[in-house]
Design a protein around this motif. Structure first.
Motif, short mmCIF file in Angstrom:
data_model
loop_
_atom_site.label_atom_id
_atom_site.label_comp_id
_atom_site.label_asym_id
_atom_site.label_seq_id
_atom_site.Cartn_x
_atom_site.Cartn_y
_atom_site.Cartn_z
N VAL A 51 43.65 5.44 58.07
CA VAL A 51 42.70 5.98 59.03
C VAL A 51 41.31 5.91 58.40
N THR A 52 40.34 5.40 59.14
CA THR A 52 38.97 5.28 58.62
C THR A 52 38.15 6.47 59.09
N PHE A 53 37.26 6.92 58.22
CA PHE A 53 36.46 8.12 58.46
C PHE A 53 35.06 7.87 57.92
N TRP A 54 34.05 8.01 58.81
CA TRP A 54 32.64 7.86 58.40
C TRP A 54 31.90 9.16 58.68
N SER A 55 31.04 9.55 57.77
CA SER A 55 30.22 10.73 57.99
C SER A 55 29.18 10.85 56.88
N TRP A 56 28.36 11.89 56.95
CA TRP A 56 27.44 12.23 55.86
C TRP A 56 27.97 13.46 55.10
N VAL A 57 28.91 14.15 55.70
CA VAL A 57 29.63 15.28 55.11
C VAL A 57 31.09 15.09 55.47
N PRO A 58 32.00 15.22 54.50
CA PRO A 58 31.88 15.72 53.13
C PRO A 58 31.08 14.77 52.23
N GLY A 102 34.00 0.63 65.08
CA GLY A 102 33.69 1.90 64.44
C GLY A 102 34.91 2.55 63.82
N PRO A 103 34.71 3.70 63.15
CA PRO A 103 35.79 4.38 62.46
C PRO A 103 36.72 5.12 63.41
N ASP A 104 37.86 5.53 62.90
CA ASP A 104 38.79 6.32 63.71
C ASP A 104 38.26 7.74 63.89
N LEU A 105 37.74 8.31 62.82
CA LEU A 105 37.16 9.65 62.84
C LEU A 105 35.73 9.56 62.36
N SER A 119 30.64 9.51 75.82
CA SER A 119 31.53 8.67 76.62
C SER A 119 32.43 7.78 75.77
N MET A 120 32.11 7.67 74.48
CA MET A 120 32.89 6.82 73.58
C MET A 120 33.81 7.62 72.68
N LEU A 121 33.88 8.94 72.93
CA LEU A 121 34.69 9.82 72.09
C LEU A 121 35.91 10.33 72.85
N GLU A 122 36.97 10.56 72.12
CA GLU A 122 38.23 11.04 72.70
C GLU A 122 38.06 12.51 73.14
N ASN A 340 37.23 8.43 67.70
CA ASN A 340 36.79 7.25 68.45
C ASN A 340 37.78 6.97 69.58
N LYS A 341 37.27 6.87 70.80
CA LYS A 341 38.13 6.61 71.95
C LYS A 341 38.86 5.27 71.80
N ASN A 342 38.27 4.32 71.05
CA ASN A 342 38.89 3.01 70.85
C ASN A 342 39.78 2.94 69.61
N SER A 343 39.99 4.07 68.97
CA SER A 343 40.81 4.08 67.75
C SER A 343 42.25 3.66 68.06
N LYS A 344 42.82 2.90 67.13
CA LYS A 344 44.22 2.50 67.23
C LYS A 344 45.09 3.44 66.38
N HIS A 345 44.46 4.46 65.82
CA HIS A 345 45.19 5.39 64.94
C HIS A 345 44.84 6.82 65.32
N LYS A 346 44.94 7.12 66.60
CA LYS A 346 44.50 8.43 67.09
C LYS A 346 45.33 9.59 66.54
N GLU A 347 46.62 9.40 66.39
CA GLU A 347 47.47 10.48 65.87
C GLU A 347 47.12 10.80 64.43
#
Length: 449
Positions: A51-58, A102-105, A119-122, A340-347
Protein backbone atom coordinates in the motif's frame (compact mmCIF):
# COMPACT_ATOMS: atom_id res chain seq x y z
CA UNK A 1 23.76 21.33 10.91
CA UNK A 2 21.65 18.26 10.43
CA UNK A 3 18.68 19.43 8.36
CA UNK A 4 15.91 17.15 9.48
CA UNK A 5 12.68 18.21 7.84
CA UNK A 6 10.37 17.24 10.63
CA UNK A 7 7.37 19.07 11.92
CA UNK A 8 6.41 18.62 15.52
CA UNK A 9 3.33 19.67 17.38
CA UNK A 10 1.49 20.19 20.60
CA UNK A 11 0.17 17.61 22.98
CA UNK A 12 -2.70 17.57 25.41
CA UNK A 13 -6.06 19.19 25.07
CA UNK A 14 -7.86 20.88 22.22
CA UNK A 15 -11.19 20.34 23.89
CA UNK A 16 -12.11 19.27 27.38
CA UNK A 17 -12.76 15.78 26.05
CA UNK A 18 -9.06 15.23 25.49
CA UNK A 19 -8.36 15.07 29.20
CA UNK A 20 -10.19 11.77 29.49
CA UNK A 21 -7.79 9.01 30.45
CA UNK A 22 -6.54 6.86 27.59
CA UNK A 23 -8.87 3.92 27.27
CA UNK A 24 -8.09 0.43 26.11
CA UNK A 25 -4.77 -1.09 25.18
CA UNK A 26 -2.45 1.45 23.54
CA UNK A 27 -1.33 -1.35 21.21
CA UNK A 28 -4.76 -1.75 19.67
CA UNK A 29 -4.74 -1.32 15.93
CA UNK A 30 -8.45 -1.08 15.36
CA UNK A 31 -11.35 1.02 16.52
CA UNK A 32 -13.22 -1.65 18.38
CA UNK A 33 -10.44 -2.23 20.84
CA UNK A 34 -9.70 -5.70 19.47
CA UNK A 35 -6.14 -6.75 18.84
CA UNK A 36 -3.93 -9.80 18.59
CA UNK A 37 -2.79 -11.25 21.92
CA UNK A 38 0.14 -9.33 23.37
CA UNK A 39 3.40 -10.22 21.70
CA UNK A 40 1.82 -12.08 18.79
CA UNK A 41 1.16 -10.97 15.25
CA UNK A 42 -1.77 -11.97 13.06
CA UNK A 43 -1.17 -15.06 10.96
CA UNK A 44 0.16 -14.31 7.49
CA UNK A 45 -1.45 -15.65 4.33
CA UNK A 46 1.98 -15.87 2.70
CA UNK A 47 1.20 -13.11 0.19
CA UNK A 48 2.19 -9.51 0.86
CA UNK A 49 0.22 -6.58 -0.51
CA UNK A 50 1.85 -3.16 -0.94
CA UNK A 51 0.00 0.00 0.00
CA UNK A 52 1.42 3.40 -0.97
CA UNK A 53 1.11 6.38 1.37
CA UNK A 54 2.09 10.02 0.67
CA UNK A 55 1.96 12.87 3.13
CA UNK A 56 3.97 15.53 4.98
CA UNK A 57 3.09 13.91 8.33
CA UNK A 58 4.25 11.53 9.78
CA UNK A 59 7.80 12.83 9.60
CA UNK A 60 10.71 10.55 8.74
CA UNK A 61 11.43 9.39 12.28
CA UNK A 62 7.73 9.12 13.10
CA UNK A 63 6.91 7.13 9.98
CA UNK A 64 9.65 4.61 10.75
CA UNK A 65 8.08 3.76 14.10
CA UNK A 66 4.51 3.90 12.78
CA UNK A 67 5.21 1.66 9.80
CA UNK A 68 7.20 -0.86 11.82
CA UNK A 69 4.31 -1.17 14.29
CA UNK A 70 1.71 -1.41 11.53
CA UNK A 71 3.59 -4.04 9.52
CA UNK A 72 4.19 -6.09 12.66
CA UNK A 73 0.44 -6.12 13.28
CA UNK A 74 -0.34 -6.64 9.57
CA UNK A 75 2.38 -8.89 8.10
CA UNK A 76 0.39 -9.28 4.88
CA UNK A 77 0.79 -5.56 4.11
CA UNK A 78 3.92 -3.62 3.20
CA UNK A 79 3.82 0.18 3.37
CA UNK A 80 5.70 2.33 0.87
CA UNK A 81 5.77 5.84 2.32
CA UNK A 82 6.84 9.02 0.55
CA UNK A 83 7.12 12.25 2.50
CA UNK A 84 7.63 15.80 1.26
CA UNK A 85 7.26 19.26 2.74
CA UNK A 86 3.74 20.56 2.10
CA UNK A 87 4.56 22.54 -1.04
CA UNK A 88 6.43 19.63 -2.67
CA UNK A 89 3.80 17.16 -1.53
CA UNK A 90 0.94 19.16 -3.00
CA UNK A 91 2.72 19.60 -6.33
CA UNK A 92 3.43 15.88 -6.63
CA UNK A 93 -0.08 14.90 -5.57
CA UNK A 94 -1.73 17.30 -8.03
CA UNK A 95 0.17 15.81 -10.96
CA UNK A 96 -0.50 12.21 -9.89
CA UNK A 97 -4.19 12.63 -9.12
CA UNK A 98 -4.68 14.62 -12.31
CA UNK A 99 -3.38 11.58 -14.20
CA UNK A 100 -5.82 9.29 -12.40
CA UNK A 101 -3.04 7.77 -10.31
CA UNK A 102 -1.52 8.72 -6.97
CA UNK A 103 -1.05 6.89 -3.68
CA UNK A 104 -3.53 4.57 -2.01
CA UNK A 105 -3.57 6.68 1.16
CA UNK A 106 -2.73 10.37 1.25
CA UNK A 107 -2.48 13.31 3.60
CA UNK A 108 -5.04 16.10 3.18
CA UNK A 109 -5.34 19.61 4.54
CA UNK A 110 -8.91 20.32 5.54
CA UNK A 111 -10.63 23.25 3.92
CA UNK A 112 -9.45 24.25 0.48
CA UNK A 113 -7.32 21.22 -0.32
CA UNK A 114 -9.95 18.75 0.87
CA UNK A 115 -12.63 20.41 -1.25
CA UNK A 116 -10.30 20.47 -4.24
CA UNK A 117 -9.81 16.69 -4.16
CA UNK A 118 -13.13 15.60 -2.62
CA UNK A 119 -14.53 14.03 -5.79
CA UNK A 120 -11.40 11.88 -6.14
CA UNK A 121 -11.50 10.51 -2.59
CA UNK A 122 -13.26 7.43 -1.25
CA UNK A 123 -16.34 8.23 0.90
CA UNK A 124 -15.44 7.37 4.49
CA UNK A 125 -18.82 7.23 6.22
CA UNK A 126 -19.98 3.93 4.67
CA UNK A 127 -16.63 2.27 5.40
CA UNK A 128 -16.53 3.47 8.98
CA UNK A 129 -20.16 2.48 9.63
CA UNK A 130 -19.46 -0.99 8.26
CA UNK A 131 -16.18 -1.51 10.13
CA UNK A 132 -16.88 0.28 13.40
CA UNK A 133 -20.65 0.35 13.81
CA UNK A 134 -22.97 3.13 14.89
CA UNK A 135 -21.65 5.92 17.08
CA UNK A 136 -18.02 5.65 16.02
CA UNK A 137 -17.84 9.43 15.48
CA UNK A 138 -18.10 9.92 19.25
CA UNK A 139 -14.58 8.52 19.63
CA UNK A 140 -13.17 11.58 17.83
CA UNK A 141 -12.96 15.18 18.96
CA UNK A 142 -16.25 16.57 17.57
CA UNK A 143 -14.78 19.57 15.78
CA UNK A 144 -12.29 17.34 14.00
CA UNK A 145 -15.05 15.23 12.44
CA UNK A 146 -16.86 18.32 11.19
CA UNK A 147 -13.72 19.49 9.41
CA UNK A 148 -13.10 16.33 7.36
CA UNK A 149 -16.30 16.78 5.40
CA UNK A 150 -16.32 18.42 1.99
CA UNK A 151 -18.54 21.42 1.29
CA UNK A 152 -21.39 19.11 0.19
CA UNK A 153 -21.33 17.40 3.59
CA UNK A 154 -19.65 14.18 2.46
CA UNK A 155 -17.00 12.73 4.77
CA UNK A 156 -13.95 11.97 2.62
CA UNK A 157 -11.17 11.75 5.21
CA UNK A 158 -10.43 11.11 8.87
CA UNK A 159 -8.46 13.39 11.20
CA UNK A 160 -4.96 12.43 12.33
CA UNK A 161 -4.25 15.45 14.55
CA UNK A 162 -5.13 19.08 15.30
CA UNK A 163 -2.88 22.13 15.39
CA UNK A 164 -3.13 25.90 15.72
CA UNK A 165 -1.61 29.20 14.59
CA UNK A 166 -0.08 31.74 15.01
CA UNK A 167 2.69 31.00 17.53
CA UNK A 168 6.20 32.31 18.08
CA UNK A 169 8.97 29.86 18.92
CA UNK A 170 11.76 31.62 20.82
CA UNK A 171 15.30 30.92 21.96
CA UNK A 172 15.30 31.48 25.71
CA UNK A 173 19.10 31.49 25.84
CA UNK A 174 19.11 34.58 23.59
CA UNK A 175 16.33 36.20 25.62
CA UNK A 176 18.34 35.60 28.80
CA UNK A 177 21.51 36.94 27.21
CA UNK A 178 19.95 40.29 26.30
CA UNK A 179 17.99 40.61 29.53
CA UNK A 180 14.47 39.75 28.38
CA UNK A 181 12.61 38.18 31.31
CA UNK A 182 9.04 38.09 29.94
CA UNK A 183 7.64 37.22 26.54
CA UNK A 184 5.78 40.06 24.79
CA UNK A 185 2.00 40.11 24.89
CA UNK A 186 1.36 43.32 22.95
CA UNK A 187 2.81 44.75 19.76
CA UNK A 188 4.57 47.55 21.62
CA UNK A 189 6.17 45.03 23.97
CA UNK A 190 7.20 42.94 20.97
CA UNK A 191 8.90 45.92 19.34
CA UNK A 192 10.76 46.67 22.57
CA UNK A 193 11.94 43.07 22.81
CA UNK A 194 12.99 43.14 19.17
CA UNK A 195 14.99 46.33 19.68
CA UNK A 196 17.04 44.71 22.47
CA UNK A 197 17.69 41.69 20.29
CA UNK A 198 18.70 43.81 17.30
CA UNK A 199 21.15 45.78 19.45
CA UNK A 200 22.88 42.48 20.20
CA UNK A 201 23.35 41.87 16.45
CA UNK A 202 20.73 39.13 16.30
CA UNK A 203 17.73 38.96 13.95
CA UNK A 204 14.57 39.32 16.05
CA UNK A 205 12.01 37.24 14.12
CA UNK A 206 12.35 34.80 11.22
CA UNK A 207 9.30 34.54 8.96
CA UNK A 208 8.85 32.51 5.78
CA UNK A 209 6.54 34.84 3.87
CA UNK A 210 7.25 33.13 0.55
CA UNK A 211 4.68 30.52 1.58
CA UNK A 212 1.16 31.71 0.82
CA UNK A 213 -0.21 29.12 3.27
CA UNK A 214 1.68 30.80 6.11
CA UNK A 215 0.63 34.27 4.96
CA UNK A 216 -3.02 33.17 5.01
CA UNK A 217 -2.52 31.75 8.51
CA UNK A 218 -1.32 35.19 9.56
CA UNK A 219 -4.31 36.85 7.87
CA UNK A 220 -6.80 34.62 9.70
CA UNK A 221 -5.05 35.07 13.05
CA UNK A 222 -4.62 38.84 12.65
CA UNK A 223 -8.13 39.46 11.34
CA UNK A 224 -9.58 37.82 14.42
CA UNK A 225 -7.85 40.52 16.48
CA UNK A 226 -9.68 43.23 14.52
CA UNK A 227 -13.08 41.56 14.13
CA UNK A 228 -13.41 38.10 15.72
CA UNK A 229 -15.14 35.67 13.37
CA UNK A 230 -15.63 38.09 10.48
CA UNK A 231 -13.14 36.28 8.23
CA UNK A 232 -15.38 33.22 8.31
CA UNK A 233 -18.36 35.31 7.26
CA UNK A 234 -16.33 36.77 4.41
CA UNK A 235 -15.22 33.28 3.42
CA UNK A 236 -18.88 32.39 2.86
CA UNK A 237 -19.58 35.57 0.91
CA UNK A 238 -21.60 37.22 3.71
CA UNK A 239 -19.11 40.07 4.21
CA UNK A 240 -16.87 41.76 1.61
CA UNK A 241 -13.10 41.44 1.90
CA UNK A 242 -12.96 45.20 1.40
CA UNK A 243 -14.50 45.61 4.87
CA UNK A 244 -12.58 47.94 7.20
CA UNK A 245 -11.66 45.00 9.44
CA UNK A 246 -9.60 43.50 6.62
CA UNK A 247 -8.11 46.87 5.67
CA UNK A 248 -6.91 47.11 9.26
CA UNK A 249 -5.65 43.52 9.10
CA UNK A 250 -3.62 44.20 5.98
CA UNK A 251 -2.20 47.41 7.40
CA UNK A 252 -1.09 45.53 10.52
CA UNK A 253 0.55 42.91 8.30
CA UNK A 254 2.32 45.64 6.33
CA UNK A 255 3.51 47.23 9.56
CA UNK A 256 5.29 44.01 10.53
CA UNK A 257 7.53 44.58 7.51
CA UNK A 258 7.93 48.36 7.75
CA UNK A 259 8.78 48.08 11.45
CA UNK A 260 11.26 45.32 10.53
CA UNK A 261 9.71 42.85 12.95
CA UNK A 262 10.49 40.21 10.32
CA UNK A 263 13.94 39.68 8.87
CA UNK A 264 14.95 41.39 5.62
CA UNK A 265 14.11 39.21 2.63
CA UNK A 266 11.23 37.41 4.37
CA UNK A 267 9.21 37.42 1.13
CA UNK A 268 11.88 35.33 -0.56
CA UNK A 269 12.16 32.66 2.12
CA UNK A 270 10.00 29.62 2.77
CA UNK A 271 9.06 28.71 6.33
CA UNK A 272 10.62 25.26 6.01
CA UNK A 273 13.49 24.88 5.63
CA UNK A 274 14.65 28.47 4.92
CA UNK A 275 13.47 30.62 7.85
CA UNK A 276 13.67 27.71 10.24
CA UNK A 277 17.13 26.39 9.35
CA UNK A 278 18.97 29.46 8.05
CA UNK A 279 17.81 31.72 10.86
CA UNK A 280 16.32 30.08 13.92
CA UNK A 281 18.12 26.73 14.05
CA UNK A 282 21.41 28.41 13.17
CA UNK A 283 21.04 30.78 16.14
CA UNK A 284 20.91 33.87 13.91
CA UNK A 285 17.31 34.66 14.88
CA UNK A 286 15.82 34.79 18.36
CA UNK A 287 12.27 33.96 17.25
CA UNK A 288 10.55 31.98 14.51
CA UNK A 289 6.96 32.33 13.31
CA UNK A 290 5.38 28.88 13.21
CA UNK A 291 2.47 26.80 14.42
CA UNK A 292 1.75 24.77 17.51
CA UNK A 293 3.23 21.70 15.80
CA UNK A 294 6.70 22.92 16.76
CA UNK A 295 6.14 22.77 20.52
CA UNK A 296 7.66 19.29 20.79
CA UNK A 297 10.80 19.98 18.80
CA UNK A 298 12.97 19.70 21.92
CA UNK A 299 12.17 16.06 22.66
CA UNK A 300 15.19 13.69 22.59
CA UNK A 301 15.81 12.68 18.99
CA UNK A 302 13.63 15.56 17.87
CA UNK A 303 14.06 18.26 15.29
CA UNK A 304 16.18 20.45 17.55
CA UNK A 305 18.82 17.76 17.95
CA UNK A 306 21.93 18.32 15.85
CA UNK A 307 21.26 22.02 15.29
CA UNK A 308 23.32 24.97 16.53
CA UNK A 309 20.72 25.63 19.23
CA UNK A 310 20.52 22.05 20.47
CA UNK A 311 21.62 23.05 23.99
CA UNK A 312 19.61 26.28 24.17
CA UNK A 313 16.33 26.22 26.11
CA UNK A 314 13.37 27.35 24.04
CA UNK A 315 9.77 28.32 24.56
CA UNK A 316 6.65 29.35 22.69
CA UNK A 317 4.11 32.15 22.97
CA UNK A 318 1.03 33.29 21.09
CA UNK A 319 1.22 36.02 18.45
CA UNK A 320 1.15 39.30 20.44
CA UNK A 321 -1.91 41.51 20.35
CA UNK A 322 -1.69 43.92 17.44
CA UNK A 323 -5.40 44.71 16.95
CA UNK A 324 -8.02 46.01 19.40
CA UNK A 325 -9.12 42.54 20.51
CA UNK A 326 -7.06 40.01 22.48
CA UNK A 327 -4.89 37.65 20.48
CA UNK A 328 -6.46 34.21 20.14
CA UNK A 329 -5.24 31.04 18.47
CA UNK A 330 -7.03 29.61 15.44
CA UNK A 331 -7.05 25.81 15.20
CA UNK A 332 -7.91 23.14 12.66
CA UNK A 333 -7.27 19.54 11.81
CA UNK A 334 -3.65 19.75 10.69
CA UNK A 335 -3.44 16.45 8.85
CA UNK A 336 -6.39 14.45 7.59
CA UNK A 337 -5.98 11.12 5.82
CA UNK A 338 -7.93 10.02 2.76
CA UNK A 339 -8.16 6.98 0.49
CA UNK A 340 -7.74 7.41 -3.25
CA UNK A 341 -10.98 6.52 -5.02
CA UNK A 342 -8.87 4.89 -7.78
CA UNK A 343 -6.85 2.77 -5.35
CA UNK A 344 -6.55 -0.92 -6.16
CA UNK A 345 -5.70 -1.62 -2.51
CA UNK A 346 -8.59 -0.02 -0.66
CA UNK A 347 -8.86 -2.67 2.06
CA UNK A 348 -5.16 -2.39 2.90
CA UNK A 349 -5.37 1.41 2.75
CA UNK A 350 -8.32 1.29 5.15
CA UNK A 351 -6.35 -0.81 7.62
CA UNK A 352 -3.53 1.72 7.59
CA UNK A 353 -5.99 4.60 7.94
CA UNK A 354 -7.66 2.81 10.86
CA UNK A 355 -4.31 2.15 12.54
CA UNK A 356 -3.31 5.82 12.32
CA UNK A 357 -6.61 7.38 13.38
CA UNK A 358 -8.11 4.89 15.83
CA UNK A 359 -5.36 2.45 16.66
CA UNK A 360 -1.81 2.29 17.94
CA UNK A 361 -0.70 4.91 15.44
CA UNK A 362 -2.60 7.57 17.41
CA UNK A 363 -0.58 6.84 20.55
CA UNK A 364 2.70 6.78 18.61
CA UNK A 365 1.95 10.16 17.04
CA UNK A 366 0.78 11.59 20.38
CA UNK A 367 4.02 10.53 22.05
CA UNK A 368 5.97 12.34 19.34
CA UNK A 369 3.81 15.40 20.16
CA UNK A 370 2.79 15.64 16.52
CA UNK A 371 -0.44 17.54 17.01
CA UNK A 372 -3.20 17.03 19.52
CA UNK A 373 -4.70 13.57 19.11
CA UNK A 374 -7.94 13.46 17.16
CA UNK A 375 -9.09 10.40 19.10
CA UNK A 376 -10.61 11.12 22.49
CA UNK A 377 -8.73 9.70 25.47
CA UNK A 378 -5.23 9.52 24.01
CA UNK A 379 -2.71 11.08 26.37
CA UNK A 380 0.95 11.88 25.75
CA UNK A 381 3.42 9.78 27.72
CA UNK A 382 6.66 11.59 26.87
CA UNK A 383 6.50 14.98 28.61
CA UNK A 384 9.14 13.98 31.17
CA UNK A 385 11.66 13.64 28.35
CA UNK A 386 12.02 17.39 27.79
CA UNK A 387 15.40 18.69 28.92
CA UNK A 388 14.30 22.24 29.73
CA UNK A 389 11.46 23.49 31.92
CA UNK A 390 10.62 26.27 29.45
CA UNK A 391 9.91 23.63 26.81
CA UNK A 392 7.66 21.65 29.14
CA UNK A 393 5.86 24.85 30.04
CA UNK A 394 5.39 25.67 26.37
CA UNK A 395 3.26 22.57 25.94
CA UNK A 396 0.83 23.79 28.60
CA UNK A 397 0.80 27.30 27.13
CA UNK A 398 -0.01 25.99 23.68
CA UNK A 399 -2.67 23.60 25.03
CA UNK A 400 -4.41 26.43 26.81
CA UNK A 401 -4.39 28.68 23.73
CA UNK A 402 -5.66 25.92 21.43
CA UNK A 403 -8.42 25.07 23.88
CA UNK A 404 -9.57 28.71 23.67
CA UNK A 405 -9.22 29.04 19.90
CA UNK A 406 -11.48 31.70 18.40
CA UNK A 407 -12.13 29.73 15.22
CA UNK A 408 -10.66 27.50 12.57
CA UNK A 409 -7.26 28.03 11.05
CA UNK A 410 -7.86 26.85 7.47
CA UNK A 411 -10.28 28.40 5.00
CA UNK A 412 -12.38 26.22 2.70
CA UNK A 413 -11.77 27.48 -0.82
CA UNK A 414 -8.41 27.03 -2.63
CA UNK A 415 -8.88 30.02 -4.93
CA UNK A 416 -9.66 32.26 -1.96
CA UNK A 417 -6.63 31.04 -0.02
CA UNK A 418 -4.47 31.71 -3.05
CA UNK A 419 -5.90 35.19 -3.59
CA UNK A 420 -5.39 36.20 0.05
CA UNK A 421 -1.86 34.84 0.08
CA UNK A 422 -0.89 36.70 -3.08
CA UNK A 423 -2.53 39.90 -1.83
CA UNK A 424 -0.55 39.70 1.41
CA UNK A 425 2.71 39.24 -0.46
CA UNK A 426 1.83 42.16 -2.73
CA UNK A 427 1.00 44.41 0.23
CA UNK A 428 4.24 43.47 1.99
CA UNK A 429 6.06 44.41 -1.22
CA UNK A 430 4.39 47.84 -1.30
CA UNK A 431 1.04 47.44 -3.07
CA UNK A 432 -1.89 49.58 -1.94
CA UNK A 433 -3.93 47.70 0.68
CA UNK A 434 -7.36 48.61 -0.65
CA UNK A 435 -6.39 47.71 -4.22
CA UNK A 436 -5.12 44.32 -3.07
CA UNK A 437 -8.30 43.61 -1.12
CA UNK A 438 -10.47 44.54 -4.10
CA UNK A 439 -8.72 41.76 -6.01
CA UNK A 440 -9.42 39.32 -3.18
CA UNK A 441 -13.08 40.35 -3.19
CA UNK A 442 -13.29 39.84 -6.95
CA UNK A 443 -12.03 36.27 -6.51
CA UNK A 444 -14.43 35.77 -3.59
CA UNK A 445 -17.38 36.76 -5.74
CA UNK A 446 -16.45 34.07 -8.23
CA UNK A 447 -16.21 31.26 -5.66
CA UNK A 448 -18.78 28.49 -6.12
CA UNK A 449 -20.14 28.09 -2.59
Amino acid sequence: MRTKKWQWALTGVVAASLVVSACGNSNNSNAGGESSPSGTAPASSGKQETVTFWSWVPTDIQSKKVIEAFEAANPDIKVEYWRGEQTDFQKKLQVAIGAGEGPDLMGMQVGGMLNQYASMLEPIQPLADEKWGAGWEEKFVPSSIDQVKSKDGSMVALPLNLTGQEFVLYNKAIFDKVGITEVPKTYEEWKQVNAKISEAGIVPVAMGAKDTWHDVDMFVALSNQFAPGKVYEAEQGQVAFTDQAFVDTMNAWKQLFTDKVFQDGALGLSTYPDARDQYFYSGKAAMFMTGSWHVGFGLPGGEKEGTAIENDPAGMFLLPQIGPNPSKAVASVDTALAINKNSKHKEAAWKLLEFLTMGEGQQIMADFIQGSPSKIGVEVQTLDQFKFDSEKEAVGIVNQEIAGAVGKRLLDYPELNNAIGIAMQDVAAGKDVEAALKEVQKVSEGVAR
